[in-house]
Design an enzyme around this catalytic site. Structure first.
Site, PDB file in Angstrom:
ATOM      1  N   HIS A 212      30.313  52.073  61.617  1.00 54.50           N
ATOM      2  CA  HIS A 212      29.813  53.580  60.786  1.00 54.50           C
ATOM      3  C   HIS A 212      28.636  53.765  61.431  1.00 54.50           C
ATOM      4  O   HIS A 212      28.616  55.061  61.154  1.00 54.50           O
ATOM      5  CB  HIS A 212      29.227  52.975  59.887  1.00 54.50           C
ATOM      6  CG  HIS A 212      29.553  52.866  58.296  1.00 54.50           C
ATOM      7  ND1 HIS A 212      29.709  54.776  58.371  1.00 54.50           N
ATOM      8  CD2 HIS A 212      30.064  52.964  56.877  1.00 54.50           C
ATOM      9  CE1 HIS A 212      30.087  55.821  57.175  1.00 54.50           C
ATOM     10  NE2 HIS A 212      29.968  54.465  56.526  1.00 54.50           N
TER      11      HIS A 212
ATOM     12  N   ASP B  61      31.610  59.205  60.168  1.00 58.30           N
ATOM     13  CA  ASP B  61      31.757  58.639  58.739  1.00 58.30           C
ATOM     14  C   ASP B  61      32.617  58.513  58.200  1.00 58.30           C
ATOM     15  O   ASP B  61      34.470  58.298  58.921  1.00 58.30           O
ATOM     16  CB  ASP B  61      30.798  59.800  57.841  1.00 58.30           C
ATOM     17  CG  ASP B  61      31.653  60.866  58.441  1.00 58.30           C
ATOM     18  OD1 ASP B  61      32.675  61.047  58.804  1.00 58.30           O
ATOM     19  OD2 ASP B  61      31.328  62.502  58.308  1.00 58.30           O
TER      20      ASP B  61
END
Length: 451
Positions: A422, A426
């Site tokens: 992450h 995104d």
């Protein structure tokens, strides 16, 4: 007159510092030729046969099968003929092709014809073993490894606070044996200054000859079987643990209708020529998706606090072998077509099963494809192969009810999952990547845009 040369475990490259002896290929007394493999070892990356740069008669072997040795530790000694006139030892210099070389040993020992190494060592002189006298010819260079007969001896000295460089070994060429360490500990205890272990309080040291007690086991003794985490399995454990510690991963998944992809593969293979594997088609889809979403072909440099996007796609794929999970890497996967990918997957898979993959073929991946469907499961949330940023998982392809063109039909359905770092992107980017992969699976003609 013959001279005895010592061959040490050479530098194996790729940052490897130790190896486990899997199988000896020679016995004491065997005649070996220059560059003949003498031992098979397993590193954290691969199985390797180690060739000896000397030709002659094997006079000693150091380490039993299953023993881990550090780079620089003695492997064998070889009695060779008289040295060349220029004083150089006879040998090829090619200690381990592709893994670096080791400098020639400095120590030499003359032997009489018919002599043999002693079966059991005699206790070393007290003045040498207990008073700290160091023999620079046998203790090894100040910054190099001290020659000991086994890792157990090194651990026994370390846990009892004994400096091996202060001992004179009684074995061949000054090799430090267990008897040497135990004699030194007894001599120190007799003078009332037993060395203190580095890992336990002084109150726990009742007998200096015994190693420091190990930490209490979580499982009672005798309640199970203990399997050492070493070699390839240990390296995988370390890498997966590091991935879990460092990477904030997330997973998204989608079901896809793979009926048209399976038909396309059937048509390709019916046309003749080399067969195209399903894994190769999925890999080709992955490289096309990474061209659209390059964030997922990257790595994170936390020291510089930068995300490094990589130009080439070196595609790793998970392969299960008798020695555990390995991840061979297809170099420049983005530049290969389906046929080239099929051939490389087949070659690397065969090498993985045979245990002959080189460290270069197991490192440097930028993205991993994990086909866990071969185990008969639909889905998974795999651990990212550190330091990569993402992994695509592919479940089994099975007939399922599916709405196709407005009607319920039985179609070949597969579950796809994407586990991603992450920090590099995104959920929108990850979702876009996975949706594009699913679209290519459902409609292979979508790939024509990138061919």
């Amino acid at each position: 007159m013959a001279q005895v040369l010592e061959f040490r475990l050479p530098d194996l490259g790729e940052g490897l510092t130790e190896a486990e002896i899997v199988r000896w290929l020679v016995q004491v007394g065997d005649v070996v030729a220059v560059d003949q493999p003498v031992v098979e070892v397993e590193t954290a990356k691969a199985m390797v046969e180690v060739p000896c740069p000397y030709g002659g008669v094997v006079t000693a072997r150091f380490g039993e099968e299953g023993t881990e040795l550090p780079v620089g530790a003695p492997l064998i000694t070889v009695a060779v003929g008289a040295p060349a006139s220029d004083g150089q030892s006879e040998g090829s210099g090619n200690v381990l092709v592709g893994y670096g070389t080791s400098e020639a040993p400095a120590r030499r020992r003359r032997v009489r014809p018919g002599s043999k190494a002693p079966a059991a060592p005699s206790p070393p002189p007290a003045s040498a073993a207990a008073n700290g006298h160091t023999n620079t010819d046998t203790a090894g260079p100040p910054d190099g490894p001290v020659p000991v007969i086994s890792p157990l001896v090194r651990r026994l000295a370390r846990e009892n606070g004994l400096n091996l460089r202060e001992l004179t070994g009684s074995g061949p060429d000054g090799l430090i044996l267990r008897a040497d360490v135990e004699y030194a500990l007894r001599a120190s205890a007799a003078r009332g200054r037993a060395p203190q272990p580095a890992t336990v309080p002084p109150a726990q040291v009742a007998e200096p000859l015994r190693p420091a007690p190990a930490p209490a086991a979580a499982v009672p003794a005798g309640a199970g079987t203990r399997i050492p985490l070493k070699g390839v399995r240990g390296a995988v454990a370390d890498k997966l643990s590091r991935s879990r510690r460092e990477i904030p991963d997330a997973t998204c998944w989608v079901d896809a209708d793979a009926t048209e992809l399976m038909r396309a593969r059937t048509a390709m293979n019916a046309a003749g020529g080399p067969k195209i594997s399903l894994l190769a088609l999925l890999a080709r889809i992955c490289t096309a998706a990474l061209a659209r979403f390059p964030e997922l072909n990257s790595t994170v440099d936390m020291e510089a606090r930068e995300v490094v996007r990589l130009d080439a796609v070196h595609l790793g794929f998970a392969a299960q072998t008798e020695r555990g999970l390995v991840v061979p890497v297809v170099r420049d996967g983005h530049a290969r077509d389906a046929q080239g990918l099929s051939a490389e997957f087949a070659r690397l898979t065969e090498a993985a099963r045979a245990g002959t993959l080189t460290p270069a073929e197991l490192t440097g991946g930028t993205f991993t494809l994990n086909n866990y469907g071969v185990f008969g499961v639909d889905g998974s949330t795999p651990i990212i192969n550190h330091p990569e940023a993402a992994m695509l998982g592919v479940g089994r392809i099975v007939p399922k009810p599916w709405v196709h063109e407005g009607e319920l039909a039985v179609r070949q359905v597969v579950q796809l999952s994407l586990t991603f770092d992450h920090r590099v992107c995104d959920g929108g980017t990850a979702g876009g990547f996975l949706r594009y992969v699913a679209d290519c699976v459902e409609q292979p003609a979508v790939l024509l845009r990138t061919l």
